[in-house]
Scaffold this motif. Structure first.
Motif, mmCIF file in Angstrom:
data_model
loop_
_atom_site.group_PDB
_atom_site.id
_atom_site.type_symbol
_atom_site.label_atom_id
_atom_site.label_comp_id
_atom_site.label_asym_id
_atom_site.label_seq_id
_atom_site.Cartn_x
_atom_site.Cartn_y
_atom_site.Cartn_z
ATOM 1 N N LEU A 84 33.665 45.026 31.938
ATOM 2 C CA LEU A 84 33.469 44.971 33.386
ATOM 3 C C LEU A 84 33.453 43.541 33.902
ATOM 4 N N VAL A 85 32.923 42.619 33.113
ATOM 5 C CA VAL A 85 32.949 41.208 33.506
ATOM 6 C C VAL A 85 34.394 40.703 33.513
ATOM 7 N N SER A 86 35.177 41.059 32.502
ATOM 8 C CA SER A 86 36.580 40.647 32.453
ATOM 9 C C SER A 86 37.347 41.185 33.665
ATOM 10 N N PHE A 87 37.144 42.460 33.961
ATOM 11 C CA PHE A 87 37.791 43.094 35.105
ATOM 12 C C PHE A 87 37.420 42.369 36.399
ATOM 13 N N THR A 88 36.127 42.103 36.581
ATOM 14 C CA THR A 88 35.641 41.454 37.803
ATOM 15 C C THR A 88 36.128 40.017 37.895
ATOM 16 N N TYR A 89 36.164 39.314 36.768
ATOM 17 C CA TYR A 89 36.683 37.941 36.751
ATOM 18 C C TYR A 89 38.139 37.929 37.213
ATOM 19 N N ASN A 90 38.899 38.903 36.760
ATOM 20 C CA ASN A 90 40.324 38.963 37.069
ATOM 21 C C ASN A 90 40.598 39.381 38.516
ATOM 22 N N LEU A 91 39.888 40.384 39.003
ATOM 23 C CA LEU A 91 40.218 40.967 40.307
ATOM 24 C C LEU A 91 39.260 40.592 41.433
ATOM 25 N N GLY A 92 38.105 40.056 41.083
ATOM 26 C CA GLY A 92 37.151 39.642 42.102
ATOM 27 C C GLY A 92 36.047 40.662 42.334
ATOM 28 N N VAL A 93 34.959 40.170 42.881
ATOM 29 C CA VAL A 93 33.767 40.979 43.115
ATOM 30 C C VAL A 93 34.052 42.098 44.113
ATOM 31 N N THR A 94 34.775 41.796 45.190
ATOM 32 C CA THR A 94 35.023 42.802 46.220
ATOM 33 C C THR A 94 35.799 43.989 45.666
ATOM 34 N N ALA A 95 36.821 43.731 44.872
ATOM 35 C CA ALA A 95 37.594 44.831 44.278
ATOM 36 C C ALA A 95 36.701 45.690 43.401
#
Length: 146
Positions: A84-95
């Motif tokens: 989930l951290v990798s996903f959020t790092y890549n796409l941003g908090v808002t996404a």
């Protein structure tokens, strides 16, 4: 505060890739190191070495770690947290905040998370092979025991 594991950091580094010099990422932002978006006032004309790039990554990843901790209400394994951290790092908090993925996690529907991750593979209207590989790796990390 909880932090991404070394396995999670390796996953991030693998998919962000390392660039010693500034380049424009697919979204059009000046970027350097392991996906560090250059902020106003930062200068990297001479480039950066891998150690400096990793230091920037560790600083930048804190934003994604904090977002996951704030937006997820259920306990997570290290693998789930890393993914989930990798996903959020890549796409941003808002996404991440607006995603069905987050809702599935918060409802404990962990078996549906890999499918949700694989929905996020589009860039500029095209299915990106690189994003498919990244989301598959994140899904595998999410499902891992350690």
């Amino acid at each position: 505060m909880r932090h991404i594991t070394l396995k999670g950091l390796s996953l991030l580094k693998q998919f962000e890739g390392y660039s010693r010099t500034v380049y424009l990422c697919p979204a059009g932002y000046p970027t350097v190191g392991f996906g560090h978006v250059v902020k106003p006032g930062e200068a990297f004309e001479a480039g950066i070495n891998a150690g400096q790039a990793e230091d920037l990554l560790r600083q930048d990843v804190i934003m994604a770690e904090r977002a996951v901790l704030r937006l997820i209400d259920v306990p997570l394994t290290n693998g789930q947290f890393d993914a989930l951290v990798s996903f959020t790092y890549n796409l941003g908090v808002t996404a991440f905040q607006r995603s069905t993925l987050r809702c599935k996690v918060n409802h404990g529907e962990h078996a549906q998370v890999p499918e949700q991750l694989l929905r996020w593979v589009w860039a500029k209207g095209y299915r990106s092979r690189g994003l498919v590989l990244r989301r598959e790796a994140e899904a595998n990390r999410y499902c891992s025991i350690s």
